[in-house]
Write an enzyme that holds these catalytic residues in place. Structure first.
Site, PDB file in Angstrom:
ATOM      1  N   THR A  46      25.062   2.507  69.475  1.00  0.00           N
ATOM      2  CA  THR A  46      25.737   3.750  68.946  1.00  0.00           C
ATOM      3  C   THR A  46      24.833   4.438  68.102  1.00  0.00           C
ATOM      4  O   THR A  46      25.145   5.720  67.789  1.00  0.00           O
ATOM      5  CB  THR A  46      27.065   3.357  68.669  1.00  0.00           C
ATOM      6  OG1 THR A  46      26.800   2.396  67.491  1.00  0.00           O
ATOM      7  CG2 THR A  46      27.877   2.894  69.787  1.00  0.00           C
ATOM      8  N   GLY A  47      23.877   3.844  67.425  1.00  0.00           N
ATOM      9  CA  GLY A  47      23.090   4.466  66.561  1.00  0.00           C
ATOM     10  C   GLY A  47      22.184   5.279  67.101  1.00  0.00           C
ATOM     11  O   GLY A  47      21.780   5.067  68.259  1.00  0.00           O
ATOM     12  N   TYR A 155      40.526  -2.383  67.450  1.00  0.00           N
ATOM     13  CA  TYR A 155      39.676  -1.883  66.677  1.00  0.00           C
ATOM     14  C   TYR A 155      40.410  -2.769  65.208  1.00  0.00           C
ATOM     15  O   TYR A 155      39.536  -3.378  64.588  1.00  0.00           O
ATOM     16  CB  TYR A 155      39.440  -0.608  66.610  1.00  0.00           C
ATOM     17  CG  TYR A 155      38.509  -0.339  65.473  1.00  0.00           C
ATOM     18  CD1 TYR A 155      37.229  -0.475  65.296  1.00  0.00           C
ATOM     19  CD2 TYR A 155      39.229   0.490  64.459  1.00  0.00           C
ATOM     20  CE1 TYR A 155      36.353  -0.183  63.973  1.00  0.00           C
ATOM     21  CE2 TYR A 155      38.459   1.069  63.484  1.00  0.00           C
ATOM     22  CZ  TYR A 155      36.999   0.663  63.362  1.00  0.00           C
ATOM     23  OH  TYR A 155      36.168   0.942  62.038  1.00  0.00           O
ATOM     24  N   VAL A 199      37.234  13.936  64.112  1.00  0.00           N
ATOM     25  CA  VAL A 199      37.487  15.241  64.289  1.00  0.00           C
ATOM     26  C   VAL A 199      36.757  16.302  63.571  1.00  0.00           C
ATOM     27  O   VAL A 199      36.551  17.350  64.050  1.00  0.00           O
ATOM     28  CB  VAL A 199      38.986  15.317  63.813  1.00  0.00           C
ATOM     29  CG1 VAL A 199      39.955  14.509  64.989  1.00  0.00           C
ATOM     30  CG2 VAL A 199      39.326  14.894  62.509  1.00  0.00           C
TER      31      VAL A 199
END
Length: 325
Positions: A46-47, A155, A199
């Site tokens: 994800t990095g 999570y 967001v």
């Protein structure tokens, strides 16, 4: 004050787990700028390499491509390290609902591997990313440590388990651990792309590109939006904190409460846009309201956030305007 006044021994070595991610790369950059030696451990799942590319030619920076699900990798990475800043994890509540097994492997077992490696190698301080999502269905505001509700996503559960391991590793093994319960962090290098994007960067990019953003829910959900430099300060203050404060988790926010629709209106005004948003269904597993009581972090860590929302969002918008050109 801020983080630039926090002083360590000049020979200190830091390991940033997940150092190519949003928060991790900002920590790496700050520590390099302060003159310390930094190792970055990241598997780039994800990095992004581009987040750390400017640091690659610095002799005090080392990139280790590796997976925290491997204990051997974690042991090699933590050898000779003074301070571990463990940010390596998979974020996103909706994605965790789709992939609970993967979240257990990375966020729980991976963090446990990093704690165990740190214990074996005699790391001084182990600071790790937790989340405001651990408050779950608690309706109490502001959110205060010790008043958690029932977790409502995989999570959130992974972060709750990490905190329990943090407590045990202090009590059983004497490893000084500090959990950072982040409240909606935003700022430079936060990824605006993808269905799981946060967001603020997502709205900024869509508005800049003439698209119509979608707000999930009625827009009256509230958040404690926290600028990235506050998070850097919190991590470094935890590294300097007393061992008496170890084994605990701390709210890391700005101490404010903003409604999502108001954030949207603010961004429209700041960017000179007049775009009515679409409204979609609420996201499963999302906490409705969030507002951090940061008293404990102030008292035990010396945390004193320098950036309120307006100061932080101004810097973030300027960065995205340049980045998204």
């Amino acid at each position: 004050m801020g983080y630039r006044d926090i002083i360590f021994d000049k020979n200190s070595v830091f390991l940033v787990g997940g150092g190519a991610g949003f928060i991790g790369s900002n920590l790496c950059e700050a520590l390099i700028d302060m003159g310390y030696t930094v190792r970055c451990l990241d598997d780039l799942s994800t990095g992004k390499y581009e987040n750390i590319e400017p640091l690659m030619f610095n002799e005090r920076f080392t990139f280790i491509k590796g997976d925290i699900r491997s204990l051997d990798t974690c042991k090699e990475a933590t050898e000779g390290v003074d301070y571990v800043l463990q940010q390596a994890a998979w974020g996103s509540v909706p994605r965790s609902i789709e992939m609970p097994l993967l979240y257990e492997e990375i966020n729980i077992r991976g963090t446990l591997n990093m704690m165990e490696a740190s214990r074996i190698n005699g790391v001084k301080k182990f600071v790790y990313a937790s989340s405001s999502s651990v408050y779950g269905d608690s309706a109490t505001l502001p959110k205060k440590e010790g008043q958690e509700g029932k977790v409502i996503s995989p999570y959130a559960l992974t972060k709750r388990v990490d905190e329990e391991y943090g407590r045990l590793y202090k009590e059983l093994y004497g490893l000084d651990t500090y959990g950072m319960r982040y409240f909606n962090v935003f700022g430079r290098r936060q990824d605006p792309d993808g269905m799981y994007a946060a967001v603020i960067p997502k709205f900024i990019k869509q508005l800049l590109h003439g698209e119509v953003p979608t707000i999930n829910g009625d827009g009256r959900q509230s958040r404690d939006f926290t600028y990235i430099d506050n998070v850097i300060e919190a991590n470094l203050r935890a590294c300097k904190a007393s061992g008496d404060a170890a084994g605990q988790a701390f709210n890391i926010g700005a101490g404010g409460r903003l409604f999502l629709i108001d954030i949207y209106d603010y961004l429209c005004k700041a960017l000179g846009k007049e775009v009515a948003p679409n409204f979609g269904p609420p996201r499963k597993g999302d906490v409705r309201d969030s507002n951090a009581d940061i008293t404990k972090a102030r008292e035990l860590l010396g945390y004193n956030p320098e950036y309120d929302f307006e100061k932080g969002i101004t810097l973030a918008i300027d960065w995205y305007k340049e980045y998204l050109q």
